[in-house]
Design an enzyme around this catalytic site. Structure first.
Site, PDB file in Angstrom:
ATOM      1  N   GLN B 109       0.839  -1.212   0.000  1.00  0.00           N
ATOM      2  CA  GLN B 109       0.000   0.000   0.000  1.00  0.00           C
ATOM      3  C   GLN B 109       0.868   1.255   0.000  1.00  0.00           C
ATOM      4  O   GLN B 109       0.602   2.245  -0.669  1.00  0.00           O
ATOM      5  CB  GLN B 109      -0.878   0.042   1.256  1.00  0.00           C
ATOM      6  CG  GLN B 109      -1.946  -1.024   1.296  1.00  0.00           C
ATOM      7  CD  GLN B 109      -2.879  -0.848   2.476  1.00  0.00           C
ATOM      8  OE1 GLN B 109      -2.459  -0.413   3.552  1.00  0.00           O
ATOM      9  NE2 GLN B 109      -4.141  -1.208   2.297  1.00  0.00           N
ATOM     10  N   TRP B 110       1.886   1.210   0.817  1.00  0.00           N
ATOM     11  CA  TRP B 110       2.768   2.372   1.068  1.00  0.00           C
ATOM     12  C   TRP B 110       3.439   2.854  -0.224  1.00  0.00           C
ATOM     13  O   TRP B 110       3.549   4.049  -0.486  1.00  0.00           O
ATOM     14  CB  TRP B 110       3.826   1.922   2.080  1.00  0.00           C
ATOM     15  CG  TRP B 110       4.636   2.955   2.745  1.00  0.00           C
ATOM     16  CD1 TRP B 110       5.358   3.972   2.153  1.00  0.00           C
ATOM     17  CD2 TRP B 110       4.869   3.085   4.145  1.00  0.00           C
ATOM     18  NE1 TRP B 110       6.012   4.689   3.100  1.00  0.00           N
ATOM     19  CE2 TRP B 110       5.734   4.179   4.332  1.00  0.00           C
ATOM     20  CE3 TRP B 110       4.444   2.357   5.260  1.00  0.00           C
ATOM     21  CZ2 TRP B 110       6.184   4.563   5.599  1.00  0.00           C
ATOM     22  CZ3 TRP B 110       4.901   2.746   6.517  1.00  0.00           C
ATOM     23  CH2 TRP B 110       5.750   3.843   6.680  1.00  0.00           C
ATOM     24  N   ARG B 112       2.538   2.895  -3.113  1.00  0.00           N
ATOM     25  CA  ARG B 112       1.701   3.615  -4.075  1.00  0.00           C
ATOM     26  C   ARG B 112       1.948   5.122  -4.029  1.00  0.00           C
ATOM     27  O   ARG B 112       1.581   5.835  -4.952  1.00  0.00           O
ATOM     28  CB  ARG B 112       0.213   3.292  -3.848  1.00  0.00           C
ATOM     29  CG  ARG B 112      -0.148   1.816  -4.032  1.00  0.00           C
ATOM     30  CD  ARG B 112       0.266   1.320  -5.415  1.00  0.00           C
ATOM     31  NE  ARG B 112      -0.045   2.311  -6.436  1.00  0.00           N
ATOM     32  CZ  ARG B 112      -1.238   2.496  -6.959  1.00  0.00           C
ATOM     33  NH1 ARG B 112      -2.236   1.729  -6.601  1.00  0.00           N
ATOM     34  NH2 ARG B 112      -1.437   3.434  -7.872  1.00  0.00           N
ATOM     35  N   TYR B 121      15.191  -3.709   1.222  1.00  0.00           N
ATOM     36  CA  TYR B 121      15.980  -4.913   1.458  1.00  0.00           C
ATOM     37  C   TYR B 121      15.690  -5.883   0.321  1.00  0.00           C
ATOM     38  O   TYR B 121      14.526  -6.151   0.013  1.00  0.00           O
ATOM     39  CB  TYR B 121      15.525  -5.496   2.792  1.00  0.00           C
ATOM     40  CG  TYR B 121      16.302  -6.675   3.284  1.00  0.00           C
ATOM     41  CD1 TYR B 121      17.449  -6.504   4.057  1.00  0.00           C
ATOM     42  CD2 TYR B 121      15.873  -7.970   3.003  1.00  0.00           C
ATOM     43  CE1 TYR B 121      18.151  -7.599   4.538  1.00  0.00           C
ATOM     44  CE2 TYR B 121      16.574  -9.069   3.479  1.00  0.00           C
ATOM     45  CZ  TYR B 121      17.720  -8.871   4.246  1.00  0.00           C
ATOM     46  OH  TYR B 121      18.425  -9.952   4.716  1.00  0.00           O
ATOM     47  N   ARG B 124      16.241 -10.825  -3.501  1.00  0.00           N
ATOM     48  CA  ARG B 124      17.002 -11.513  -4.550  1.00  0.00           C
ATOM     49  C   ARG B 124      18.426 -11.732  -4.051  1.00  0.00           C
ATOM     50  O   ARG B 124      19.070 -12.706  -4.395  1.00  0.00           O
ATOM     51  CB  ARG B 124      17.127 -10.656  -5.826  1.00  0.00           C
ATOM     52  CG  ARG B 124      15.867 -10.472  -6.612  1.00  0.00           C
ATOM     53  CD  ARG B 124      16.143  -9.697  -7.905  1.00  0.00           C
ATOM     54  NE  ARG B 124      16.809 -10.524  -8.912  1.00  0.00           N
ATOM     55  CZ  ARG B 124      17.364 -10.053 -10.043  1.00  0.00           C
ATOM     56  NH1 ARG B 124      17.344  -8.742 -10.287  1.00  0.00           N
ATOM     57  NH2 ARG B 124      17.947 -10.863 -10.903  1.00  0.00           N
ATOM     58  N   ARG B 196      11.801 -16.964  -2.531  1.00  0.00           N
ATOM     59  CA  ARG B 196      10.982 -15.973  -1.805  1.00  0.00           C
ATOM     60  C   ARG B 196       9.514 -15.999  -2.209  1.00  0.00           C
ATOM     61  O   ARG B 196       8.665 -15.481  -1.505  1.00  0.00           O
ATOM     62  CB  ARG B 196      11.541 -14.576  -2.062  1.00  0.00           C
ATOM     63  CG  ARG B 196      11.479 -14.219  -3.542  1.00  0.00           C
ATOM     64  CD  ARG B 196      11.704 -12.763  -3.780  1.00  0.00           C
ATOM     65  NE  ARG B 196      12.033 -12.509  -5.180  1.00  0.00           N
ATOM     66  CZ  ARG B 196      12.087 -11.302  -5.705  1.00  0.00           C
ATOM     67  NH1 ARG B 196      11.881 -10.239  -4.950  1.00  0.00           N
ATOM     68  NH2 ARG B 196      12.384 -11.144  -6.967  1.00  0.00           N
ATOM     69  N   ASP B 212       9.771  14.422   0.983  1.00  0.00           N
ATOM     70  CA  ASP B 212       9.703  15.816   1.436  1.00  0.00           C
ATOM     71  C   ASP B 212       8.471  16.003   2.316  1.00  0.00           C
ATOM     72  O   ASP B 212       7.550  15.187   2.308  1.00  0.00           O
ATOM     73  CB  ASP B 212       9.729  16.774   0.246  1.00  0.00           C
ATOM     74  CG  ASP B 212       8.493  16.717  -0.614  1.00  0.00           C
ATOM     75  OD1 ASP B 212       7.402  17.016  -0.096  1.00  0.00           O
ATOM     76  OD2 ASP B 212       8.612  16.366  -1.798  1.00  0.00           O
ATOM     77  N   HIS B 218       0.887  14.602   3.002  1.00  0.00           N
ATOM     78  CA  HIS B 218      -0.156  14.008   2.161  1.00  0.00           C
ATOM     79  C   HIS B 218      -0.315  12.516   2.490  1.00  0.00           C
ATOM     80  O   HIS B 218      -1.442  12.010   2.609  1.00  0.00           O
ATOM     81  CB  HIS B 218       0.221  14.191   0.689  1.00  0.00           C
ATOM     82  CG  HIS B 218      -0.831  13.714  -0.263  1.00  0.00           C
ATOM     83  ND1 HIS B 218      -2.055  14.324  -0.395  1.00  0.00           N
ATOM     84  CD2 HIS B 218      -0.842  12.677  -1.133  1.00  0.00           C
ATOM     85  CE1 HIS B 218      -2.774  13.676  -1.293  1.00  0.00           C
ATOM     86  NE2 HIS B 218      -2.068  12.668  -1.749  1.00  0.00           N
ATOM     87  N   ARG B 223      -3.191   8.094   5.271  1.00  0.00           N
ATOM     88  CA  ARG B 223      -2.911   6.844   5.965  1.00  0.00           C
ATOM     89  C   ARG B 223      -3.156   6.915   7.474  1.00  0.00           C
ATOM     90  O   ARG B 223      -3.234   5.867   8.117  1.00  0.00           O
ATOM     91  CB  ARG B 223      -1.487   6.399   5.678  1.00  0.00           C
ATOM     92  CG  ARG B 223      -1.193   6.189   4.191  1.00  0.00           C
ATOM     93  CD  ARG B 223      -2.178   5.243   3.512  1.00  0.00           C
ATOM     94  NE  ARG B 223      -1.860   5.025   2.092  1.00  0.00           N
ATOM     95  CZ  ARG B 223      -2.521   4.213   1.296  1.00  0.00           C
ATOM     96  NH1 ARG B 223      -3.568   3.550   1.731  1.00  0.00           N
ATOM     97  NH2 ARG B 223      -2.185   4.072   0.026  1.00  0.00           N
TER      98      ARG B 223
END
EC number: 2.1.1.148
Lengths: 301, 301, 301, 301
Positions: B109-110, B112, B121, B124, B196, B212, B218, B223
């Site tokens: 979600q974040w 987006r 992290y 792979r 994974r 920023d 925003h 959120r």
């Protein structure tokens, strides 16, 4: 004169006040902080804040808990690897904020770099100063005869004098009229947002410009390039001198893998491979256009 | 356990080393630097760097040479004016960098929010830890019967127990198999980038996230909102506690003009104006849909 | 004259050639395609391409396989819901491309909207035309006495005449000198990239500007606002007339929930709630500054 | 099975309905419209809309009034010039919208390309299908022994069988439990936004993805590269086959100047120049690290 006595006092004041912080500190960048580096006749570039250093690039690439530095040598190797393989996100983890004074026509090129934050001096709200860029004689160049988008020989003698006279006289007259239109002495006084439209593109404006290191390097790559217009290149060159002191390893990698690097097309790779095998290759036989071939020969003879 | 003993030592090390700087320093933010604020069962948010403070917003808005601060009161008035009138660029002049540990479904979600810099992290390159988000009983909620996109009552009794058992068992089994597939003990060992794929979305990942202040606010607005999924809201709430200490004036303005503000549609304005004149207005007569009317009445009765 | 006879012929040619496509077609937008809508004295806005329509917003919101339209009414309800709840990504699924001719000082405001694609006519490469914006008498306004960033009364009589004389004479003289500096008649001829610096900010430039619907509506919200400078508002108003024909449902929702909506601060909500209960509230007792209170009373009396 | 019978019917329906438009039409792209190109075991890529063609790139570069095409040959020359000299903005004037079905771990890499518009199928709102990516035997690879971030040999015999068994069984069990947790049969039913956390990263999701041609080519450059993970490369390869039909000239220039091009560092340029003069250069004498030298020799022997 890029900076007035009063402005210099404000700068000196800021440089006199140091504080303690737990953040990463880049000693090379602290030396530049607030100082106005002169560019062109009235312009400047000065750093007003920054975040991160070479180690911060590695720290982010490793998603570290602590400083993330293994050794300076090890870090430099990682930074060069990241730059070579276009891993751009760790370079975005450093940020710089500049205060720039620049002619409007330079600002119009500069603003095309969209991934940055900008606050410009507002000519709707405030009155602009009487400061215009007038090229030094050695930068007063004729239109290039080969490149529709560049300059050629330096103008000479009377023609140069005529041009300078026109630029100076038009600038002064436009500014006189700007003041006359704004004046509220015996009249209403035109709105500032309208009066400014009379000012030519060589008037100076100012802005705060904040950008991450990846996008800053991209800007420098395009604008410190010999094909960039001289006036914006002067700013880019001054900024290169700052960035090399801020993040020496990243800037070194940038120089080797971007600024001084050469991109070879599929056709150019094939030609070089044939040449290395001892073949002589002519343009007709190269798969390159005449123009491309000329650009190719500039590097490879 | 969000942070291991070794990680805590690295954090303590960094907090022990202070240096001098000429940059703007935000004392409220220095207190947070590096410290991991726990979120959910294994996650955290911690500030790893920042640029600017309330004064930096004003300094950019005024394109100042010096600190740019007139007085704290004057600055706060300017900041509230800028926020009220959607002048967003001065808020972009502050920047914060976070290290966040969070479940993958929250990360999805974040991410987006595109105007930010991220280094995650890499699964792979590295092996993920055996850490999964298992909701606390009070957050184990049923599907909302009214809102297709939300949760309703807390699950009870045996159903709650069954769900927790499944989540725990599947997480452990998936991780056991992840390790079994990676193992090079008597076999080749599956590539990490493939193994994974067996891990469920409640496994924890980590990233560096830099943004920023305008875009951070925003993010927080959307959120930290009661309609956001609880798990990402927990992070947003923790970050609000940090931002209020970093830029108290900007955060205060943000609370009054965004978080606790109400946006009225053209129709809602008309209804309120009629009510203020003493009229009684019904939904049928309001120009609003039934759903809109319900939302309207939640605020205005 | 915004468009020459030859340009009009090119436009007519394009409007005469229709082809078949499998894509979504917005009949309201097809009617506008290529036509230059005049703005100010020499400017225009014209649509040169577009992608999507109201149904495309719903199609993306539903991640549909087919058209995704259930019914026009159903789609409109969804669009209004998305707009009301700040779900912006489905609106990004429509795109429009404009060709705009506009004065440089308007272009400088416009370009601050960064999430868009731009190709501007290059004054390094080409020679600009002798076309300048000269305000109509009714737009020749004095500086506002209340708002540092706005205009007040219309200028009268001799002052207006003096201003117009200065604007016209300076524009013509600057352009004469621009031509004189460029001329290669008996001299080398100054580089185009330098000569352009003599031209004032009311000269016209042109660009192609491409933007998604979400960012276009954000642009219109700020630039069609009464506080925007008249000259850019004239462009925004013309574009509103186009967008309403392109995506009528989305534009209707935008008008109700953005343009004609009112945002109430936490303090303003409290004041209105008290008023609805019959209380009389004074500014001192409102938690609002004098300026805020004035803005509040403009809407609520 | 990437597309169900019902979905195929919706696709066929859309392909059956053509309309007239005045816009630029790319015949090569019309042929692809809506059709689902299968990728991996259950995924696909399909174009749902597009804007522009090769000519539109030139039209924007020239800020034309009409079609802006001089001749196909002339246009191709301009496109190659723009690509070679990194003039990226004209390529931003074309846009494509895709519907993609892809495993979540691929989606997580993909979303890192931020300059694009996305609407993903919401697992808060809807229930995901029982579809998981299970690698074909030839893509079941061991961890690379040289590259921490890549794969090596294909797994063999019993190890391969064990891995596939685990992937299949865990996927099925996770999904069974997902359904059991959601069920409202005799219990409240867990919220969808929570139940999804049990699903592994090889489950399929879907999204609408819209991007301009410049950023699409950048995506393809990184993701169709041999170093990209196979699973995302499969999507990039399928998209290359679409783009070459859409904008053949731009794609040809992209292949020659980006995909098949080679970037030489300052050090590599010097080494090649010495070799062309007949010198033999060893790594120790090249200014390159051992790793860089290895990469260099892969191209130049």
């Amino acid at each position: 004169m890029p900076v007035s006595a009063e402005q210099q006092r404000e700068i000196d004041d800021q440089r006199a006040q140091s504080q303690t912080t737990l953040r990463a500190v880049a000693p090379g960048m602290e030396r530049h902080l607030y100082t106005a580096h002169p560019v062109l006749d009235h312009g400047f570039v000065r750093v007003v804040d920054y975040m991160g250093d070479d180690a911060a690039i590695c720290q982010a690439a490793r998603v570290s808990y602590g400083r993330g530095t293994k050794s300076v040598q090890n870090d430099e190797g990682l930074i060069r690897y990241l730059m070579r393989h276009w891993h751009s996100t760790p370079f975005e983890m450093c940020e710089a904020k500049f205060h720039v004074k620049l002619p409007v026509f330079v600002a119009r090129q500069w603003i095309r770099h969209r991934t940055a934050n900008v606050n410009e001096y507002s000519a709707r709200y405030s009155i602009l100063d009487r400061e215009f860029y007038i090229p030094a004689p050695e930068h007063l160049a004729a239109q290039s005869t080969q490149n529709n988008q560049g300059r050629g020989e330096v103008l000479e003698g009377e023609e140069a004098a005529r041009v300078l006279d026109m630029l100076r006289a038009d600038a002064m007259r436009s500014y006189d009229h700007y003041e006359a239109m704004l004046s509220q002495d015996g009249q209403q006084g035109l709105a500032r947002e309208l009066a400014r439209m009379n000012l030519p593109a060589n008037i100076y404006t100012q802005w705060y410009w904040k950008v991450d290191l990846h996008n800053l390097l991209h800007f420098l790559r395009l604008r410190a390039d010999p094909h960039a217009q001289y006036e914006i290149r002067a700013y880019a060159d001054a900024m290169c001198q700052i960035v090399v002191d801020w993040v020496p390893a990243a800037f070194g990698a940038f120089r080797d893998y971007r600024m001084d690097a050469v991109s070879l097309s599929a056709q150019a790779v094939a030609v070089l491979q044939r040449r290395l095998r001892g073949e002589t290759v002519a343009q007709e036989d190269s798969g390159m256009s005449a123009r491309e071939w000329r650009e190719f020969e500039e590097v490879w003879g």
